[in-house]
Design an enzyme around this catalytic site. Sequence first.
Site, short mmCIF file in Angstrom:
data_model
loop_
_atom_site.label_atom_id
_atom_site.label_comp_id
_atom_site.label_asym_id
_atom_site.label_seq_id
_atom_site.Cartn_x
_atom_site.Cartn_y
_atom_site.Cartn_z
N GLY A 92 31.73 24.15 -17.29
CA GLY A 92 32.19 25.64 -16.76
C GLY A 92 31.36 26.33 -15.22
O GLY A 92 32.48 25.40 -14.27
N ARG A 93 30.99 27.43 -15.21
CA ARG A 93 31.22 27.78 -13.48
C ARG A 93 30.11 26.56 -13.05
O ARG A 93 30.50 26.69 -11.14
CB ARG A 93 30.14 28.82 -13.63
N THR B 280 20.49 18.69 -14.60
CA THR B 280 20.69 20.07 -14.68
C THR B 280 20.26 20.99 -16.05
O THR B 280 20.04 22.14 -15.18
CB THR B 280 20.89 20.33 -13.30
N ARG C 200 19.83 20.27 -19.60
CA ARG C 200 19.41 20.66 -20.48
C ARG C 200 18.19 19.50 -21.02
O ARG C 200 19.13 18.44 -20.99
CB ARG C 200 19.35 22.00 -21.80
N GLU D 142 9.24 20.92 -22.13
CA GLU D 142 8.21 21.93 -20.56
C GLU D 142 7.71 22.77 -21.18
O GLU D 142 7.15 23.53 -21.88
CB GLU D 142 9.75 22.52 -20.66
N HIS E 152 11.56 22.26 -13.80
CA HIS E 152 13.16 23.28 -13.83
C HIS E 152 13.58 24.27 -12.96
O HIS E 152 12.86 25.50 -13.00
CB HIS E 152 13.46 23.83 -15.65
#
Length: 323
Positions: free
Chosen positions: A156-157, A236, A238, A267, A286
């Site tokens: 993705g981006r 980085t 999930r 988390e 995170h």
Amino acid sequence: MKKTVYITRKLPDEIINKLSSSFHVRMWEEENVPVPRDVLLKEIEDVDGLLCLLTEKIDEDVINKAKHLKVISNVAVGYNNIDIQAASRKGIIVTNTPGVLTETTADLTFTLLMATARRVVEASDYLRSGDWRTWSLMQLTGQDIYGATLGIIGLGRIGEALVKRAKGFDMTVLYYNRTRKKEKELELGIHYRELKDLLQQSDFVCLLLPYSPEVHYLIGKEELSLMKRSAILINTARGGIVDEEALYQALASGKIWAAGLDVFEQEPVPVDHPLLSLPNVVTLPHIGSASVKTRMRMAHLASENLINVLSGREPITPVIVNK
């Protein structure tokens, strides 16, 4: 009559003032403690808009409590904390904050890759503990980054931004994506591989895909067994994408060399989590998008999405519901 919005965590005054000029604003005042569920269930009943973080579980029970809710504005790119289908059934628009955190998250991903490869945290602890008494040839040796092969899962981006950083280190870049992107292969000089082949060929494997039930434990015992013994896994994205028990076993037994993790399935991660006991794991709380400018951009975009919907305009970045 002014509409009412609820904010699930204390945000900068700049954002509060922006919303207060148009709406009645109620907010959970703690910055480092999530809103208790009983409070959220009570507050949601009569509000028109909700501004929330990814730490809040906006499930069907919460959504069904809402009598007037028109928009849920999530201050995050991911939205697996929200029951999108339940919101859609009630005509509630859900928005997120893509785009504004792309470069910052790519920076952190490459930072984590470098820190893990070169054992930066381990070396710092070694020095601070007083164990550094002399220089020796193989002391705290790590893995080379320049000229290595990077495998990206999820183009993705952020994946595309990571490619540009990797090219500066003359890395060969492989990628796996649900949909092959041939135009990006030509534009970025990267190579498509099926997941199995990518895992076998990569020196670094970076997870950058959004979470969904379909990718739960995408990386498990079998997938980790395909990786090189010198390979490093970076996540980085999930936590639920990786089977953490399988990862612990692979790291502890030397089946893979190291891991860098910014995300966990639970988390905050418990301090007694087995992965935190391993010296070949670099862990972060995170912080992928945690720069001042980026977090403010996220907050502004989330507030603008909320303002637009409650003012009868189209949101800037709506989450598209697959029916």
